[in-house]
Scaffold this motif. Structure first.
Motif, PDB file in Angstrom:
ATOM      1  N   LEU A 178       0.837  -1.196   0.000  1.00 21.64           N
ATOM      2  CA  LEU A 178       0.000   0.000   0.000  1.00 21.64           C
ATOM      3  C   LEU A 178       0.874   1.250   0.000  1.00 21.64           C
ATOM      4  CD1 LEU A 178      -2.768  -1.033   2.552  1.00 21.64           C
ATOM      5  CD2 LEU A 178      -2.874  -1.095   0.062  1.00 21.64           C
ATOM      6  N   VAL A 179       0.543   2.199  -0.883  1.00 24.76           N
ATOM      7  CA  VAL A 179       1.291   3.448  -1.005  1.00 24.76           C
ATOM      8  C   VAL A 179       0.346   4.612  -0.719  1.00 24.76           C
ATOM      9  CG1 VAL A 179       2.613   4.934  -2.565  1.00 24.76           C
ATOM     10  CG2 VAL A 179       2.866   2.447  -2.698  1.00 24.76           C
ATOM     11  N   TRP A 180       0.779   5.514   0.164  1.00 27.03           N
ATOM     12  CA  TRP A 180      -0.052   6.658   0.558  1.00 27.03           C
ATOM     13  C   TRP A 180      -0.240   7.619  -0.602  1.00 27.03           C
ATOM     14  CZ3 TRP A 180       0.788  11.939   0.653  1.00 27.03           C
ATOM     15  CH2 TRP A 180      -0.147  12.700   1.368  1.00 27.03           C
ATOM     16  N   VAL A 181      -1.440   8.190  -0.731  1.00 30.79           N
ATOM     17  CA  VAL A 181      -1.736   9.211  -1.739  1.00 30.79           C
ATOM     18  C   VAL A 181      -2.501  10.345  -1.067  1.00 30.79           C
ATOM     19  CG1 VAL A 181      -1.794   7.592  -3.668  1.00 30.79           C
ATOM     20  CG2 VAL A 181      -3.894   8.085  -2.407  1.00 30.79           C
ATOM     21  N   GLU A 182      -2.465  11.522  -1.698  1.00 30.58           N
ATOM     22  CA  GLU A 182      -3.194  12.669  -1.167  1.00 30.58           C
ATOM     23  C   GLU A 182      -4.698  12.447  -1.288  1.00 30.58           C
ATOM     24  OE1 GLU A 182       0.091  16.172  -2.205  1.00 30.58           O
ATOM     25  OE2 GLU A 182      -1.917  16.197  -3.091  1.00 30.58           O
ATOM     26  N   GLN A 183      -5.457  13.187  -0.495  1.00 32.99           N
ATOM     27  CA  GLN A 183      -6.910  13.027  -0.511  1.00 32.99           C
ATOM     28  C   GLN A 183      -7.464  13.287  -1.909  1.00 32.99           C
ATOM     29  OE1 GLN A 183      -9.415  14.364   2.800  1.00 32.99           O
ATOM     30  NE2 GLN A 183     -10.525  15.651   1.349  1.00 32.99           N
ATOM     31  N   PRO A 184      -8.128  12.304  -2.502  1.00 37.62           N
ATOM     32  CA  PRO A 184      -8.636  12.444  -3.877  1.00 37.62           C
ATOM     33  C   PRO A 184     -10.026  13.094  -3.903  1.00 37.62           C
ATOM     34  CG  PRO A 184      -8.997  10.214  -3.115  1.00 37.62           C
ATOM     35  CD  PRO A 184      -8.354  10.957  -1.971  1.00 37.62           C
ATOM     36  N   ILE A 212     -12.714  12.288   7.124  1.00 31.59           N
ATOM     37  CA  ILE A 212     -12.916  12.527   5.693  1.00 31.59           C
ATOM     38  C   ILE A 212     -14.376  12.886   5.465  1.00 31.59           C
ATOM     39  CG2 ILE A 212     -12.750  11.536   3.378  1.00 31.59           C
ATOM     40  CD1 ILE A 212     -10.717   9.557   4.542  1.00 31.59           C
ATOM     41  N   LEU A 213     -14.614  13.944   4.690  1.00 37.19           N
ATOM     42  CA  LEU A 213     -15.980  14.389   4.441  1.00 37.19           C
ATOM     43  C   LEU A 213     -16.477  13.888   3.097  1.00 37.19           C
ATOM     44  CD1 LEU A 213     -15.962  18.090   5.717  1.00 37.19           C
ATOM     45  CD2 LEU A 213     -16.866  16.062   6.861  1.00 37.19           C
ATOM     46  N   PHE A 214     -17.752  13.455   3.083  1.00 38.15           N
ATOM     47  CA  PHE A 214     -18.426  13.001   1.871  1.00 38.15           C
ATOM     48  C   PHE A 214     -19.729  13.759   1.715  1.00 38.15           C
ATOM     49  CE2 PHE A 214     -15.972   9.155   0.840  1.00 38.15           C
ATOM     50  CZ  PHE A 214     -15.295   8.943   2.021  1.00 38.15           C
ATOM     51  N   ARG A 215     -20.149  13.914   0.461  1.00 36.77           N
ATOM     52  CA  ARG A 215     -21.489  14.422   0.150  1.00 36.77           C
ATOM     53  C   ARG A 215     -22.202  13.409  -0.724  1.00 36.77           C
ATOM     54  NH1 ARG A 215     -22.545  20.211  -2.152  1.00 36.77           N
ATOM     55  NH2 ARG A 215     -24.595  19.220  -2.148  1.00 36.77           N
ATOM     56  N   LYS A 222     -19.398  11.337  -2.541  1.00 29.18           N
ATOM     57  CA  LYS A 222     -18.210  11.966  -3.120  1.00 29.18           C
ATOM     58  C   LYS A 222     -17.338  12.580  -2.038  1.00 29.18           C
ATOM     59  CE  LYS A 222     -18.811  15.834  -5.332  1.00 29.18           C
ATOM     60  NZ  LYS A 222     -19.182  16.798  -6.394  1.00 29.18           N
ATOM     61  N   VAL A 223     -16.015  12.367  -2.155  1.00 29.36           N
ATOM     62  CA  VAL A 223     -15.058  12.981  -1.248  1.00 29.36           C
ATOM     63  C   VAL A 223     -14.993  14.488  -1.538  1.00 29.36           C
ATOM     64  CG1 VAL A 223     -12.648  13.050  -0.491  1.00 29.36           C
ATOM     65  CG2 VAL A 223     -13.703  10.858  -1.112  1.00 29.36           C
ATOM     66  N   VAL A 224     -15.133  15.302  -0.491  1.00 33.48           N
ATOM     67  CA  VAL A 224     -15.117  16.752  -0.657  1.00 33.48           C
ATOM     68  C   VAL A 224     -14.191  17.386   0.372  1.00 33.48           C
ATOM     69  CG1 VAL A 224     -17.472  16.847  -1.597  1.00 33.48           C
ATOM     70  CG2 VAL A 224     -17.110  17.041   0.875  1.00 33.48           C
ATOM     71  N   ASP A 225     -13.777  18.635   0.086  1.00 31.62           N
ATOM     72  CA  ASP A 225     -13.009  19.402   1.050  1.00 31.62           C
ATOM     73  C   ASP A 225     -13.942  19.946   2.123  1.00 31.62           C
ATOM     74  OD1 ASP A 225     -10.813  20.702  -1.507  1.00 31.62           O
ATOM     75  OD2 ASP A 225     -10.384  19.181   0.025  1.00 31.62           O
ATOM     76  N   SER A 226     -13.386  20.305   3.246  1.00 33.99           N
ATOM     77  CA  SER A 226     -14.191  20.847   4.340  1.00 33.99           C
ATOM     78  C   SER A 226     -14.699  22.235   3.954  1.00 33.99           C
ATOM     79  CB  SER A 226     -13.363  20.932   5.615  1.00 33.99           C
ATOM     80  OG  SER A 226     -14.034  21.657   6.601  1.00 33.99           O
ATOM     81  N   PRO A 227     -16.017  22.444   3.887  1.00 36.66           N
ATOM     82  CA  PRO A 227     -16.557  23.755   3.480  1.00 36.66           C
ATOM     83  C   PRO A 227     -16.297  24.833   4.530  1.00 36.66           C
ATOM     84  CG  PRO A 227     -18.340  22.311   4.178  1.00 36.66           C
ATOM     85  CD  PRO A 227     -17.095  21.478   4.164  1.00 36.66           C
TER      86      PRO A 227
END
Length: 232
Positions: A178-184, A212-215, A222-227
């Motif tokens: 497993l390789v870490w990746v940034e939040q997609p 992690i926030l989803f809408r 869907k993965v979203v940024d914190s509003p």
């Protein structure tokens, strides 16, 4: 008058014959030990008729068309429909009855009749039997049935790339592990864990899973940024 002993034995045997015959004829038939065995679907290559199997739906994989019903795939030939091996890449909406949840190499699979599925944005996708690559050699791993759900594990899809979520971080599976990746941001998942927390912000509902926030969208969560962080 006394009859010889041998005649008495002979007469007694004559009277017992009808009784034995009645006893044998009245003996109930013993059911076969396989009489209650669960019914299995038709085997690969079995001919099922010139009409599409009843209750089946069309499944397309690339330019190829199949029919599917309850874990069985069919293809059309010049002689009619025959049972075929589950085509890799086929997506079904619901898992067939009796699927087992298994984990191999840190990934969750669903297995039924030697067919393996992975969760995808639009359902469950048929995949090859899971393998792990170690030291340049391929080792087939026997799936281990997991009796309890792994609450900290979630799969999301960014296009065709599958990512694994663990403890609020994203990883992709490679030959080295497993390789870490940034939040997609924008990655989708079909469902969320039962312990996802509902958060309302400016009349919009968000779901928190390990930070992690989803809408919710028509295509999944869907993965979203914190509003609220963006607003500050």
């Amino acid at each position: 008058m006394k009859y010889p002993t041998v005649n008495k034995a002979f007469l007694l045997s004559l009277t017992m014959v009808p009784l034995c015959a009645m006893s044998l004829s009245a003996k109930p038939h013993s059911p076969s030990k396989h009489s209650h065995a669960p019914a299995r679907g038709p085997s690969i290559g079995a001919y099922v008729g010139i009409q599409a199997p009843k209750g089946s739906v069309e499944i397309r994989v690339g330019n190829f068309s199949f029919r599917y019903n309850n874990g069985t795939f069919y293809k059309h030939t010049k002689h009619g429909y025959v049972v075929t091996k589950a085509p890799r890449g086929a997506i079904i909406h619901t898992l067939p009855p009796g699927c087992s949840r298994v984990v191999v190499g840190g990934y969750v699979y669903y297995s039924s009749n030697n067919v393996y599925y992975r969760q995808a944005p639009n359902g469950y996708i048929v995949v090859e039997e899971p393998v792990l690559v170690s030291s340049g050699s391929t080792v087939v791993n026997t799936p281990v049935v997991v009796s309890e759900p792994v609450l900290s594990e979630l799969s999301v899809w960014q296009g065709e790339q599958e990512l694994l979520v663990r403890d609020g971080q994203f990883f992709k599976n490679t030959a080295e592990g497993l390789v870490w990746v940034e939040q997609p941001v924008g990655a989708l998942t079909r469902s969320l864990p039962e312990d996802a927390t509902s958060i309302w912000y400016r009349d919009i509902e968000y779901f928190d899973v390990d930070g992690i926030l989803f809408r919710k969208t028509p295509n999944g969560y869907k993965v979203v940024d914190s509003p609220w962080e963006a607003a500050s």
